[in-house]
Design an enzyme around this catalytic site. Structure first.
Site, PDB file in Angstrom:
ATOM      1  N   GLY A  83      -1.672   5.168  -0.888  1.00 30.27           N
ATOM      2  CA  GLY A  83      -0.266   5.400  -0.502  1.00 30.27           C
ATOM      3  C   GLY A  83       0.584   4.318   0.214  1.00 30.27           C
TER       4      GLY A  83
ATOM      5  CB  ALA B 296       1.022  -0.418  -5.180  1.00 31.38           C
TER       6      ALA B 296
ATOM      7  CB  SER C  81      -7.766   7.208   3.427  1.00 29.13           C
ATOM      8  OG  SER C  81      -8.229   7.181   4.721  1.00 29.13           O
TER       9      SER C  81
ATOM     10  CB  ALA D 152      10.760 -10.781   1.858  1.00 27.30           C
TER      11      ALA D 152
ATOM     12  CE  LYS E 119      14.356 -12.947  -0.499  1.00 23.72           C
ATOM     13  NZ  LYS E 119      12.772 -13.001  -0.748  1.00 23.72           N
TER      14      LYS E 119
ATOM     15  N   PRO F 109      18.722 -19.827  -4.139  1.00 24.42           N
ATOM     16  CG  PRO F 109      20.501 -20.472  -5.411  1.00 24.42           C
ATOM     17  CD  PRO F 109      19.195 -21.126  -4.738  1.00 24.42           C
TER      18      PRO F 109
ATOM     19  CB  VAL G 106     -11.813   7.931  -2.928  1.00 26.17           C
ATOM     20  CG1 VAL G 106     -12.743   7.776  -4.009  1.00 26.17           C
ATOM     21  CG2 VAL G 106     -10.276   8.475  -3.288  1.00 26.17           C
TER      22      VAL G 106
ATOM     23  CG  LEU H  16      -1.932  -5.860  -1.386  1.00 23.13           C
ATOM     24  CD1 LEU H  16      -2.106  -5.684  -0.108  1.00 23.13           C
ATOM     25  CD2 LEU H  16      -1.528  -7.515  -1.639  1.00 23.13           C
TER      26      LEU H  16
ATOM     27  CB  THR I 152       6.049 -12.863  -6.447  1.00 16.94           C
ATOM     28  OG1 THR I 152       5.046 -13.782  -5.620  1.00 16.94           O
ATOM     29  CG2 THR I 152       7.097 -13.805  -6.888  1.00 16.94           C
TER      30      THR I 152
HETATM   31  P1  FAD Z   1      -1.867  -1.416   0.882  1.00 15.02           P
HETATM   32  O1  FAD Z   1      -0.755  -1.276   1.434  1.00 15.02           O
HETATM   33  O2  FAD Z   1      -3.099  -1.843   1.327  1.00 15.02           O
HETATM   34  O3  FAD Z   1      -2.252   0.303   0.488  1.00 15.02           O
HETATM   35  C1  FAD Z   1      -3.425   0.677   0.191  1.00 15.02           C
HETATM   36  C2  FAD Z   1      -3.829   2.323   0.225  1.00 15.02           C
HETATM   37  O4  FAD Z   1      -4.793   2.505  -0.175  1.00 15.02           O
HETATM   38  C3  FAD Z   1      -3.673   2.645   1.672  1.00 15.02           C
HETATM   39  O5  FAD Z   1      -2.723   3.906   1.388  1.00 15.02           O
HETATM   40  C4  FAD Z   1      -4.902   3.387   1.951  1.00 15.02           C
HETATM   41  O6  FAD Z   1      -5.034   4.248   2.662  1.00 15.02           O
HETATM   42  C5  FAD Z   1      -5.337   3.800   0.453  1.00 15.02           C
HETATM   43  N1  FAD Z   1      -7.076   3.502   0.397  1.00 15.02           N
HETATM   44  C6  FAD Z   1      -7.788   2.478   0.511  1.00 15.02           C
HETATM   45  N2  FAD Z   1      -8.968   2.743   0.364  1.00 15.02           N
HETATM   46  C7  FAD Z   1      -9.044   4.297   0.091  1.00 15.02           C
HETATM   47  C8  FAD Z   1     -10.086   5.053  -0.189  1.00 15.02           C
HETATM   48  N3  FAD Z   1     -11.323   5.319  -0.052  1.00 15.02           N
HETATM   49  N4  FAD Z   1      -9.648   6.655  -0.149  1.00 15.02           N
HETATM   50  C9  FAD Z   1      -8.128   7.097  -0.243  1.00 15.02           C
HETATM   51  N5  FAD Z   1      -7.615   5.868  -0.096  1.00 15.02           N
HETATM   52  C10 FAD Z   1      -7.809   4.669   0.151  1.00 15.02           C
HETATM   53  N6  FAD Z   1       4.810  -8.696  -0.920  1.00 15.02           N
HETATM   54  C11 FAD Z   1       6.250  -8.821  -0.970  1.00 15.02           C
HETATM   55  O7  FAD Z   1       6.713  -8.695  -2.178  1.00 15.02           O
HETATM   56  N7  FAD Z   1       6.863  -9.353  -0.370  1.00 15.02           N
HETATM   57  C12 FAD Z   1       6.573  -9.808   1.062  1.00 15.02           C
HETATM   58  O8  FAD Z   1       7.375 -10.347   1.641  1.00 15.02           O
HETATM   59  C13 FAD Z   1       5.203  -9.863   1.301  1.00 15.02           C
HETATM   60  N8  FAD Z   1       4.514 -10.544   2.386  1.00 15.02           N
HETATM   61  C14 FAD Z   1       3.298 -10.186   2.537  1.00 15.02           C
HETATM   62  C15 FAD Z   1       2.520 -10.605   3.598  1.00 15.02           C
HETATM   63  C16 FAD Z   1       1.071 -10.450   3.859  1.00 15.02           C
HETATM   64  C17 FAD Z   1       0.637 -11.487   5.146  1.00 15.02           C
HETATM   65  C18 FAD Z   1       0.605  -9.755   3.047  1.00 15.02           C
HETATM   66  C19 FAD Z   1      -1.229  -9.679   2.940  1.00 15.02           C
HETATM   67  C20 FAD Z   1       1.110  -9.282   1.625  1.00 15.02           C
HETATM   68  C21 FAD Z   1       2.460  -9.288   1.536  1.00 15.02           C
HETATM   69  N9  FAD Z   1       2.797  -8.925   0.511  1.00 15.02           N
HETATM   70  C22 FAD Z   1       4.385  -9.059   0.389  1.00 15.02           C
HETATM   71  C23 FAD Z   1       2.249  -8.101  -0.438  1.00 15.02           C
HETATM   72  C24 FAD Z   1       2.510  -6.655  -0.031  1.00 15.02           C
HETATM   73  O9  FAD Z   1       2.512  -6.456   1.231  1.00 15.02           O
HETATM   74  C25 FAD Z   1       2.027  -5.432  -1.175  1.00 15.02           C
HETATM   75  O10 FAD Z   1       2.194  -6.082  -2.530  1.00 15.02           O
HETATM   76  C26 FAD Z   1       2.358  -4.298  -0.797  1.00 15.02           C
HETATM   77  O11 FAD Z   1       2.330  -3.958   0.389  1.00 15.02           O
HETATM   78  C27 FAD Z   1       1.486  -3.298  -1.731  1.00 15.02           C
HETATM   79  O12 FAD Z   1       0.317  -3.096  -0.938  1.00 15.02           O
HETATM   80  P2  FAD Z   1      -0.767  -1.981  -1.788  1.00 15.02           P
HETATM   81  O13 FAD Z   1       0.307  -0.776  -1.812  1.00 15.02           O
HETATM   82  O14 FAD Z   1      -1.133  -2.634  -2.858  1.00 15.02           O
HETATM   83  O15 FAD Z   1      -1.837  -1.726  -0.547  1.00 15.02           O
END
Ligand code: FAD
Length: 505
Positions: free
Chosen positions: A12, A15, A39, A50, A78, A96, A185, A333, A344
């Site tokens: 949640g 993504a 979770s 960003a 931005k 830009p 999970v 991620l 990106t």
């Molecule tokens: P997460 O936010 O990690 O979410 C993972 C989810 O999975 C959580 O809800 C967690 O509870 C759940 N989960 C995990 N394991 C379990 C389980 N066993 N059971 C149930 N649930 C589970 N992107 C940009 O576009 N611009 C930026 O400026 C940018 N800056 C960034 C800077 C840093 C330092 C980093 C590390 C990343 C950055 N990103 C940026 C990338 C961006 O943060 C991610 O693409 C975005 O937040 C998506 O994350 P996510 O949803 O894939 O993962």
């Protein structure tokens, strides 16, 4: 009859909720169950603030009101990214989301600039970019609705609070019927015959069955990697930063209509201004700097009072070998990560969702659909990888082992070809799956001093005097228009001012 009717999203973060909102909209009025499991114990990565311009269309296509979203997420606008100390210590340039000038006689604008400069003029490409002029004066305007004109031919994106964005999409998705479960999970159960995912077992014993699973579990890739062993392609031979530390601070002064990227000895620092605070972070190569030193460096280079504890991250730059494997599709991620130098990641979530919807499977999971989505996504990531490498490779900096390594490292053949072609004749390649338009590549070449050996011969035919006169008029009209525009802060105050969080609580 063979339609997919039961989709399970795990995760949640940004993504997970972008996927839930898009699928809920896609299935609106049709029979399908969409369940999102996350979770609250594990939490989200909590960064990623960003964006690049596709996000504006993403929200618009969902039918989300722009002003409402900006207010709900404390967003600012931005126009691009200001890069400081990248080409050399003390140097600054702006990337830009826009073309420069205007194509003339079907010839790209930069050919004329290069041609005239070889004749002795000293024209500066950046004078022909309206958003750059706005950014230099801390101003913001939405593109003029009447293209073609340099005042219309640009895009914008947002800086937003990632947690508030996920929360907004959660409400949006649940209104469209998405079921939400807070649970962890513990087991991913595979069908012993074909290896497809059958169900998930939660820590509290619940079993969640599904036909199609979207893995949004972050770096670990609980389904795509831990259960399906899809494999990861490590790109750390080209991109050396593999660690980050992030912290929030109070905003000092007005928010800039751009992200700041400030290169340091072993990496670079970001500043992302929102309406209510600043997001700060430092991305660095752990082989050259310890976590403690990185944290100290970041804290020593923050303007306002720090308002939360610094958070550290480690990552392997690269991508999942396939984002779609059997009945599992990885987003965010879980699908890979390239450092946020050009913001990106969220954009890749969005473009992957778009591909998924275009090739949405039925329960037979046709291999051609899967292969095509993987091909398109892999190629898109490679182009982004090359674009990021360019920032390091072309830098003149030689003041630390980190920068020397960046300069001396080999680069992928795809980038050698692109760069070589520009150096030879000024041609900008545009691939099918590029996240960045040719003008973005031009920004980098220009900022890092790459001048083509020759230009399009058609740019050399017109009289230089007439060209210089036309270009002067264009420059004057851009500057004149920029002088009429209000400040970024005034634009926000007038159109989309958010209630400060304390008052809204
Ligand atoms: P997460 O936010 O990690 O979410 C993972 C989810 O999975 C959580 O809800 C967690 O509870 C759940 N989960 C995990 N394991 C379990 C389980 N066993 N059971 C149930 N649930 C589970 N992107 C940009 O576009 N611009 C930026 O400026 C940018 N800056 C960034 C800077 C840093 C330092 C980093 C590390 C990343 C950055 N990103 C940026 C990338 C961006 O943060 C991610 O693409 C975005 O937040 C998506 O994350 P996510 O949803 O894939 O993962």
């Amino acid at each position: 009859m063979n339609n997919i009717k039961n989709i399970v999203i795990v995760g949640g973060g940004t993504a997970g909720w972008m996927a839930a909102a898009s699928l809920a909209k896609f299935f609106e009025g049709r029979q399908a169950t969409i369940t999102l499991v996350e979770s609250s114990q594990i939490g989200t990565v909590g960064v990623g603030e960003a964006t690049i311009p596709g996000i504006v269309d993403f929200n618009r296509n969902l039918g989300i009101d722009e002003v409402e979203l900006i207010k709900a997420t404390q967003a600012s606008f931005k126009l691009g990214i200001q890069f400081e100390n990248w080409n050399r210590v003390g140097g600054t340039f702006f990337h830009p989301f826009a073309d420069y000038g205007m194509e003339m006689q079907h010839v790209a604008f930069h050919h004329y600039i290069h041609h005239l400069n070889t004749q002795g003029t000293q024209l500066d490409l950046t004078d022909y970019s309206f958003p750059i002029q706005l950014a230099r004066q801390n101003k913001f305007a939405q593109p003029h609705p009447n293209p073609p004109s340099p005042l219309a031919d640009y895009s914008y994106a947002y800086h937003f609070d990632a947690s508030l964005y996920a929360a907004y999409l959660k409400t949006f998705s649940m209104k469209l019927g998405v079921k939400w479960i807070d649970g962890e999970v513990e087991e991913v159960n595979l069908n012993p015959e074909d290896g497809f995912i059958q169900s998930l077992q939660l820590k509290d014993g619940q079993i969640i069955e599904g036909q199609f699973f979207i893995d949004c579990t972050g770096f670990k890739g609980l389904l795509i990697e831990q259960a399906l062993n899809t494999g990861y392609e490590d790109w750390s031979q080209w991109l050396f930063c593999d660690a980050a530390v992030a912290v929030q601070s109070e905003l000092v002064g007005e928010p800039t209509p751009y992200t700041r990227s400030i290169a340091r000895e072993n990496g670079w620092q970001w500043r992302i201004p929102l309406q209510h605070r600043m997001g700060n972070g430092y991305i660095y190569a752990s082989r050259f700097e310890s976590n403690d030193d990185a944290e100290q460096l970041l804290l020593a280079n923050i303007e306002g009072r720090v308002i939360n504890a610094p958070r550290h991250f480690r990552f392997t730059p690269g991508r999942r070998k396939n984002i779609w494997n059997k009945n599992c599709f990885a987003l965010g991620l879980a699908s890979g990560f390239l450092e946020p130098l050009e913001s990106t990641s969220i954009s890749l979530i969005q473009t992957a969702i778009a591909k998924l919807l275009t090739f949405f499977p039925d329960a037979s999971f046709n291999q051609f659909n899967i292969a095509e989505v993987n091909r398109l996504h892999n190629s898109e990531m490679e182009h982004i990888r090359d674009f990021l490498i360019l920032h390091y490779k072309l830098s003149e900096r030689d003041d630390s082992p980190f920068w020397l390594q960046c300069r001396n490292a080999d680069i992928p053949d795809s980038l050698k070809h692109k760069l070589g072609l520009y150096q030879s004749c000024g041609h900008l390649i545009e691939h099918e799956t590029e996240s960045f338009e040719p003008s973005s590549w031009l920004t980098m070449y220009n900022a890092f001093g790459v001048v083509p050996d020759s230009v399009d011969i058609r740019a050399t035919v017109a009289s230089s005097e007439m060209l210089i006169k036309n270009l002067q008029q264009m420059k004057n009209s851009i500057q004149g228009a920029a002088s009429q525009v209000i400040s970024h802060q005034a634009f926000i105050d007038r159109h989309c001012k958010a209630v400060p969080p304390k008052e809204s609580e």
